[in-house]
Structure formats: structure tokens, C-alpha cells
Design an enzyme around this catalytic site. Structure first.
Site, PDB file in Angstrom:
ATOM      1  N   TYR A  67       0.856  -1.190   0.000  1.00 12.67           N
ATOM      2  CA  TYR A  67       0.000   0.000   0.000  1.00 12.67           C
ATOM      3  C   TYR A  67       0.884   1.228   0.000  1.00 12.67           C
ATOM      4  CZ  TYR A  67      -3.421   3.484   1.586  1.00 12.67           C
ATOM      5  OH  TYR A  67      -4.229   4.598   1.696  1.00 12.67           O
ATOM      6  N   ASP A  89       9.266   2.565   0.079  1.00 13.87           N
ATOM      7  CA  ASP A  89       8.206   3.280   0.775  1.00 13.87           C
ATOM      8  C   ASP A  89       8.337   2.957   2.261  1.00 13.87           C
ATOM      9  OD1 ASP A  89       5.996   4.371   1.898  1.00 13.87           O
ATOM     10  OD2 ASP A  89       4.553   3.460   0.518  1.00 13.87           O
ATOM     11  N   LYS A 127       4.108   9.194   8.784  1.00 13.33           N
ATOM     12  CA  LYS A 127       3.827   8.611  10.109  1.00 13.33           C
ATOM     13  C   LYS A 127       4.810   9.070  11.189  1.00 13.33           C
ATOM     14  CE  LYS A 127       0.714   5.318   8.120  1.00 13.33           C
ATOM     15  NZ  LYS A 127       0.661   4.356   7.053  1.00 13.33           N
TER      16      LYS A 127
HETATM   17  C1  LIG Z   1       0.159   4.848   5.583  1.00 15.41           C
HETATM   18  C2  LIG Z   1       0.962   4.543   4.383  1.00 15.41           C
HETATM   19  C3  LIG Z   1       0.995   5.407   3.273  1.00 15.41           C
HETATM   20  C4  LIG Z   1       0.076   6.588   3.155  1.00 15.41           C
HETATM   21  O1  LIG Z   1       0.324   7.557   4.111  1.00 15.41           O
HETATM   22  P1  LIG Z   1      -0.850   8.618   4.468  1.00 15.41           P
HETATM   23  O2  LIG Z   1      -0.188   9.553   5.426  1.00 15.41           O
HETATM   24  O3  LIG Z   1      -1.953   7.801   5.058  1.00 15.41           O
HETATM   25  O4  LIG Z   1      -1.246   9.275   3.208  1.00 15.41           O
HETATM   26  C5  LIG Z   1       1.892   5.138   2.271  1.00 15.41           C
HETATM   27  N1  LIG Z   1       2.705   4.059   2.321  1.00 15.41           N
HETATM   28  C6  LIG Z   1       2.691   3.196   3.357  1.00 15.41           C
HETATM   29  C7  LIG Z   1       3.647   2.051   3.371  1.00 15.41           C
HETATM   30  C8  LIG Z   1       1.804   3.400   4.414  1.00 15.41           C
HETATM   31  O5  LIG Z   1       1.758   2.511   5.414  1.00 15.41           O
END
Ligand SMILES: *Cc1c(COP(=O)(O)O)cnc(C)c1O
Length: 430
Positions: free
Chosen positions: A144, A242, A270
Site C-alpha cells: 500500500y 516506501d 507517520k
Molecule cells: C500509511 C501509508 C501510506 C500513506 O500515508 P498517508 O499519510 O496515510 O497518506 C503510504 N505508504 C505506506 C507504506 C503506508 O503505510
């Protein structure tokens, strides 16, 4: 407006907010029941509007690492707010946080701040396409990367429950959401996790969760990340880690440090915002120089580098010393071992595992290696565990594809309390 109940608030919310929530997983759709509305949080606890207290393993899906309302973070944000909340002009804290990221993350020389993880991945991909002059993007099924159009193809997290994508072999991507034009994902190729795809010179970038944490928890198999880096280098594509979850969590330098593999670009979010909205993408100066105002790749943000978010992020990083990472690792091990023991004692077919200091719960006999295997999770059994835990005062994420987050506030005593609740919960479900 006196003493609202969760039920009453959810009904009111549903009147004015689609589904009553501002992010789908929060609606409890896949576990059933009424979501609790948080009144406040402190350390390892959430307290709902009815005064019920839960030990929190959601931790804002990983945005919180030092515990809720940590005084160092609260003081930093309060002090920053007294100086104004946004300027549209550069600040010293943006320099400090960029320097802190450069200092920690292998291969990173320059950083651009944005306001969410979604923005970070979206912008990193635009940059990779601009740098290489190529269009094709390769992503892995079950990873994701936020909700931008090009990345909503066979996504994990709560998208996994929305779209039941048929094929997970290498395939032209199918949109994972209504409203995403087929043309937008036509340049996205989705391949299975833990297999190094063969690339060609049409590929601008490969984006990967170096530890997959949105299809439950799936580790990269030995050689997978290094193989990806080599294959990207062979065809001149950029490798994007990511690290929106793993950044500053899996290790001081994130999964790049943890795995020993250095990507071309890293995306963050995060943890780096300490619970305030932030994101970042970063890489070598020569690559980052393609961004405006230096280069031809446009990217901007009214609230980018926000004074409160950078204050919270810097305060959080200041708490993450070697002892903190030792605590996070030990806590994750203790929790996973305790949960596994509880499942085994009750004879339920569930597994708890750790990768770095993340904890994953899988409702099945053997933990998964990819999205196809992850989708065999018994969502109904997970839902029963979720509710039994919640009744016992422990908040797991309300979805079988999320992971459990321990933070610095999860002491051994708190973790043992969670395990006690899990023992009764596991015994009560099947
Ligand atoms: C949470 C998440 C995102 C998206 O971040 P948001 O701040 O919710 O837009 C992208 N990549 C990973 C791996 C994530 O866990």
C-alpha cells in the site's frame, strides 16, 4: 452536548461524514460493530467518549511511537503554536528535520517535506518519471502506498477489502477503486511480492514496502531487496523504498539500514510527524535536483514543512535513541511470543510474528509470504479475536490486513497485560 455515546456519535457522524469516518478502516466495516470515538489518549492508552480505556496497539497506524501525548512532543507543539501555525516561508526547523533525516537514512542527501505519506509516494514517483524520462511504474501486490490514482492497484490496507483483484501474477494493473481511470494505472505493472521482476528500459521506478505491513506483516525474503536494487540498476530504473511505516521505526535509519540495501529514493510519513500531518521524500542530491525550483519536476505545498509538524517530528526523533530502539525490539518480541503462546494454548490457528520491531497477526496456520497467501487470512476469525480483545480492553486495528504497533509506552507490564487478555480472548473464540 452532554456525554455522547459511541453509538450516538457514530449515528450523527454517518449523517454528515460518508460512512461516519474520515478514513475507511475506522468504520469497523470488516470486523462489525460500532467504532469507539476517542476522547483522549495518554501513553499506551486510548480513552473513548464513554470513559472506557483501551491499551492501544493501533498507535495511529504507526504515526505514534513515543506513546500518546508524550510531554516532550506536547511541549514542542505547544511552544511552536505560540509562534504561529503556518507562514508560507521557510523556517529553521525544516532545515533541522532535513538534517536529521540525512543523518539517519542511508543514501539520503536531500529531503523534500510534504503533508502526508500519500503525497510523498505520489511525488517520488513523479520525480522518478521526470528524472528517467520513462512512464512505467512497477509495484507489488498487497503493498500500500497511499491513495493516489496510479498507486491504487492491488493495494493492501483497507483497499484489500474493497477490491478483490483477481490476478496477482505480473499484469497490467486494474484500478483498485472506482474513480481511477484505467488509463491512469495503465502504466502501473503489479507483480507478486518477494519475487524480483525482470525489468526493461521502459521502467521509471519500482516502489516497494521493504517490510510489507499493509497485507498483515510480510518480511522481504533473503536477497529480495538486494535483487531488486541490482535489477533496477541494470535497466536504469529508480528503486523507491516506501518507508512511511518503517522509517525511524524498523531501525534508526529505517528499513534501508535494517536491510542493508540502499534505495534511490525513500518516502516517509507517520513517525516523522509525531502524530501531526507530514510526509517526506528523499534521495541523492543529483536526483532531488530535478525538483522545482531547481529542476523541471513540479511539486509544492501550502502547508509543507508546517511549523507544528516539524516541531512534533523533531521532538519525536529526539526520543529515539539506541535505548529506545532496544525497547521497541524487545517489546515486539515479547508481544509476539506472548500472543503466539496464547493462540497455541487455546488451540486456535493463528500466528503472531515480528519483522524488525513490527508485530503481525495472521488468522491462519502459516504466516504469508505474499498477497495471495495473505488473502487466505480468516477475516471472520480475526474479527472474533478483535472483539474479544476489545471487550478485554485492548484495541487491535479493526482490519486483518493491518499490523500491531508497540511503542515506547508499551512497558513489559503493559505487554503482559495484553497477553493475559489475549489468553482469555483466544480461549473464547475458535
Ligand atoms: C500509511 C501509508 C501510506 C500513506 O500515508 P498517508 O499519510 O496515510 O497518506 C503510504 N505508504 C505506506 C507504506 C503506508 O503505510
Amino acid at each position: 452536548m452532554t456525554d455522547p455515546t459511541n453509538e450516538a456519535l457514530f449515528a450523527r457522524a454517518a449523517g454528515v461524514i460518508p460512512g461516519g469516518v474520515n478514513s475507511p478502516v475506522r468504520a469497523f466495516g470488516s470486523v462489525g460493530g460500532t467504532p469507539f470515538f476517542v476522547a483522549r489518549a495518554e501513553g499506551p492508552y486510548l480513552v473513548d467518549v464513554e470513559g472506557r480505556r483501551y491499551i492501544d496497539l493501533i498507535q495511529s497506524y504507526g504515526a505514534i511511537i513515543a506513546g500518546h501525548a508524550h510531554p516532550v512532543v506536547v511541549d514542542a507543539v505547544t511552544e511552536a503554536a505560540h509562534g504561529g501555525t503556518s507562514y508560507g516561508a521557510p523556517t529553521e526547523r525544516e532545515v533541522l528535520i532535513a538534517e536529521a533525516i540525512v543523518d539517519r537514512v542511508p543514501g539520503v542527501e536531500q529531503v523534500r517535506l510534504v503533508s502526508s505519506g500519500t503525497e510523498a509516494t505520489m511525488s517520488a514517483i513523479r520525480l522518478a518519471r521526470g528524472v528517467t524520462g520513462r512512464d512505467r511504474l512497477v509495484k507489488f501486490a498487497g503493498n500500500y502506498h497511499g491513495h493516489s490514482d496510479a498507486l491504487l492497484a492491488q493495494s493492501g490496507s483497507s483497499v484489500a477489502q474493497l477490491a478483490d483483484d483477481a490476478s496477482t501474477g505480473a499484469a497490467a494493473a486494474v484500478p483498485g477503486s472506482a474513480g481511477v481511470p484505467a488509463g491512469t494505472v495503465a502504466t502501473t505493472t503489479v507483480v507478486p511480492y518477494n519475487v524480483v521482476p525482470r525489468l526493461d528500459d521502459t521502467v521509471a521506478a519500482v516502489i516497494v514496502e521493504p517490510v510489507a505491513a499493509n497485507m498483515g506483516l510480510v518480511p522481504p525474503e533473503p536477497g529480495f531487496l538486494a535483487g531488486l536494487a541490482a535489477e533496477c540498476a541494470r535497466v536504469g530504473a529508480l528503486l523507491i523504498f516506501d518507508e512511511v511505516i518503517t522509517g525511524f521505526r524498523a531501525a534508526r535509519g529505517g528499513a534501508a539500514e535494517w536491510s542493508g540495501v540502499t534505495p534511490d529514493l525513500v518516502t516517509m510519513g507517520k513517525v516523522i510527524g509525531g502524530g501531526l500531518p507530514i510526509g517526506a521524500f528523499a534521495g541523492r542530491a543529483e536526483v532531488m535536483a530535478h525538483l522545482a525550483p531547481l529542476g523541471a519536476v513540479y511539486q509544492a505545498g501550502t502547508l509543507s514543512g508546517n511549523p507544528l509538524a516539524t516541531a512534533a517530528g523533531l521532538a519525536t526523533l529526539s526520543l529515539l535513541d539506541a535505548a529506545a530502539y532496544a525497547r521497541l525490539g524487545a517489546g515486539a518480541q515479547r508481544l509476539a511470543a506472548g500472543l503466539q503462546d496464547a493462540f497455541d494454548a487455546a488451540g486456535v490457528a493463528m500466528c503472531a510474528r515480528t519483522v524488525a520491531n513490527l508485530v503481525g497477526i495472521f488468522a491462519g496456520p502459516v504466516p504469508p509470504r505474499n498477497f495471495d497467501e495473505a488473502k487466505t487470512t480468516d477475516e471472520a476469525r480475526y474479527a472474533r479475536l478483535f472483539h474479544a480483545m476489545l471487550d478485554g480492553g485492548v484495541a487491535l486495528a479493526p482490519g486483518a490486513y493491518e499490523v500491531a504497533f508497540c511503542g515506547l509506552a508499551h512497558s513489559d507490564e503493559i505487554i503482559d497485560e495484553i497477553v493475559d487478555v489475549a489468553r482469555s480472548a483466544a480461549a473464547a473464540i475458535d
